[in-house]
Design an enzyme around this catalytic site. Structure first.
Site, PDB file in Angstrom:
ATOM      1  N   ASP A   1       0.839  -1.196   0.155  1.00 18.52           N
ATOM      2  CA  ASP A   1       0.023  -0.058  -0.100  1.00 18.52           C
ATOM      3  C   ASP A   1       0.806   1.179  -0.012  1.00 18.52           C
ATOM      4  O   ASP A   1       1.101   2.019   1.026  1.00 18.52           O
ATOM      5  CB  ASP A   1      -0.956   0.163   1.220  1.00 18.52           C
ATOM      6  CG  ASP A   1      -2.226   1.039   1.209  1.00 18.52           C
ATOM      7  OD1 ASP A   1      -1.994   1.924   0.209  1.00 18.52           O
ATOM      8  OD2 ASP A   1      -2.540   1.267   2.201  1.00 18.52           O
ATOM      9  N   ILE A   2       1.384   1.553  -1.241  1.00 20.68           N
ATOM     10  CA  ILE A   2       2.379   2.480  -1.216  1.00 20.68           C
ATOM     11  C   ILE A   2       2.033   3.702  -1.682  1.00 20.68           C
ATOM     12  O   ILE A   2       1.611   4.015  -2.953  1.00 20.68           O
ATOM     13  CB  ILE A   2       3.561   2.155  -2.148  1.00 20.68           C
ATOM     14  CG1 ILE A   2       4.140   0.489  -1.858  1.00 20.68           C
ATOM     15  CG2 ILE A   2       4.575   3.017  -2.174  1.00 20.68           C
ATOM     16  CD1 ILE A   2       4.673   0.440  -0.382  1.00 20.68           C
ATOM     17  N   GLU A   3       2.024   4.894  -0.813  1.00 22.45           N
ATOM     18  CA  GLU A   3       1.472   6.142  -1.003  1.00 22.45           C
ATOM     19  C   GLU A   3       2.345   7.473  -0.862  1.00 22.45           C
ATOM     20  O   GLU A   3       1.945   8.499  -1.291  1.00 22.45           O
ATOM     21  CB  GLU A   3       0.322   6.252  -0.098  1.00 22.45           C
ATOM     22  CG  GLU A   3      -0.911   5.398  -0.281  1.00 22.45           C
ATOM     23  CD  GLU A   3      -2.175   5.342   0.596  1.00 22.45           C
ATOM     24  OE1 GLU A   3      -2.251   6.563   1.030  1.00 22.45           O
ATOM     25  OE2 GLU A   3      -2.746   4.331   1.144  1.00 22.45           O
ATOM     26  N   LEU A   4       3.515   7.298  -0.344  1.00 22.85           N
ATOM     27  CA  LEU A   4       4.591   7.901  -0.035  1.00 22.85           C
ATOM     28  C   LEU A   4       5.899   7.761  -0.811  1.00 22.85           C
ATOM     29  O   LEU A   4       6.210   6.557  -0.881  1.00 22.85           O
ATOM     30  CB  LEU A   4       4.668   8.100   1.695  1.00 22.85           C
ATOM     31  CG  LEU A   4       3.093   8.687   2.307  1.00 22.85           C
ATOM     32  CD1 LEU A   4       3.487   8.303   3.812  1.00 22.85           C
ATOM     33  CD2 LEU A   4       2.690   9.996   1.912  1.00 22.85           C
TER      34      LEU A   4
END
Length: 299
Positions: free
Chosen positions: A150-153
């Site tokens: 869950d890569i958001e940054l």
């Protein structure tokens, strides 16, 4: 058993399952009954065991490992006791519910500086959460089923390398290591696009919320449909899930009422041969609204 009854049961068994054309090619998925839910970010959502006792979910994703890379790691299970999670993981797995660990999320500090850094993170995940060994395993001897990206940054570099290293452990261990992802619905996802192109991800829970350009709403049915078809056609080897907020307040936008989901949205997404089910954010919000109970029979 009478032949008439047997024929009826056989017909029911194949209803909404994978349909085959006369040539034998898969043309639709239909119902799966599978709901993935995220758990771990508030004590008021109850225990992991309670989530699995509900019989609502086929996969529960523990969230999140919020810091990783550069040799620094932080597991953030807000309000939950780590020691209680291990036995609950085993309970869930005894009910054939997959339990994964989500890495990343919307807070924290994480990135992969190099291929070597990706290997170090893969080794850390294997030793502390999967089938490896370490003196400092947060959940004791419980072995999680896999890792959710869950890569958001941060940077989008080297997540393809991380996926490859993690997938290699499926060959070394006694059990499969599941690799899943939760990209945003604009295609390609700016953080995970390269990683997803590896074709290594078993499941992809696409977040069709917080992105009005591709979220479902009355005025964007065509845009939503195009986005869904793009995701499913681009990931033929992956099972693709429709990610939704379980309550209006669970996300900035993209909430779909249960009645709308069952009558208008599911008929669209279930046409895809690699439709997998739905993903909900999160267990806490699902408890508030009863969303999964309302839709499970139609999913």
């Amino acid at each position: 058993m009478a032949m008439g009854k047997m024929a009826t049961l056989l017909a029911l068994a194949v209803t909404f399952c994978v349909l085959l054309s006369s040539s034998g090619t898969v043309v639709a998925a239909g119902k799966t009954g599978r709901i993935t839910v995220y758990w771990g970010q508030t004590a008021s959502e109850g225990s992991l065991r309670k989530a699995c006792e509900s019989n609502l979910y086929s996969t529960v994703i523990i969230s999140f490992l919020t810091n990783f890379g550069g040799g620094k790691y932080k597991l953030n299970l807000a309000g939950h006791s780590w020691s209680a999670v291990g036995p609950d993981v085993k309970y869930c797995q005894s009910k054939n519910i997959l339990v994964l660990l989500a890495i990343g999320g919307g807070i924290g500090k994480y990135s992969l500086a190099s291929k070597a850094d990706a290997k170090a993170v893969a080794d850390h995940l294997w030793d502390l959460y999967l089938g490896g060994r370490s003196k400092s395993r947060p959940f004791g001897n419980a072995v999680l089923d896999g890792i959710d990206f869950d890569i958001e940054l941060g940077s989008n570099k080297h997540y393809d390398d991380l996926a490859r290293y993690l997938k290699d452990y499926s060959k070394k261990g006694k059990r499969k290591v599941w690799i899943t992802a939760a990209p945003q619905c604009p295609f390609p996802d700016r953080m995970l696009g390269e990683a997803l192109r590896t074709g290594l991800f078993d499941r992809v829970h696409v977040q069709f919320y917080n992105n009005p350009v591709c979220s479902y709403r009355a005025g964007n049915v065509a845009g939503f449909t195009r986005a869904w078809k793009k995701w499913t056609s681009s990931l033929p080897k992956s099972s693709v899930y429709l990610g939704l907020p379980a309550a209006p307040r669970a996300a900035g936008s993209g909430y779909v009422k249960p009645a709308t989901l069952t009558s208008k949205v599911l008929p669209i997404v279930q046409r895809s041969k690699n439709y997998g089910g739905i993903m909900l954010w999160s267990r806490y919000w699902d408890l508030q609204t009863g969303y999964s109970k309302a839709v499970k029979r139609a999913v």
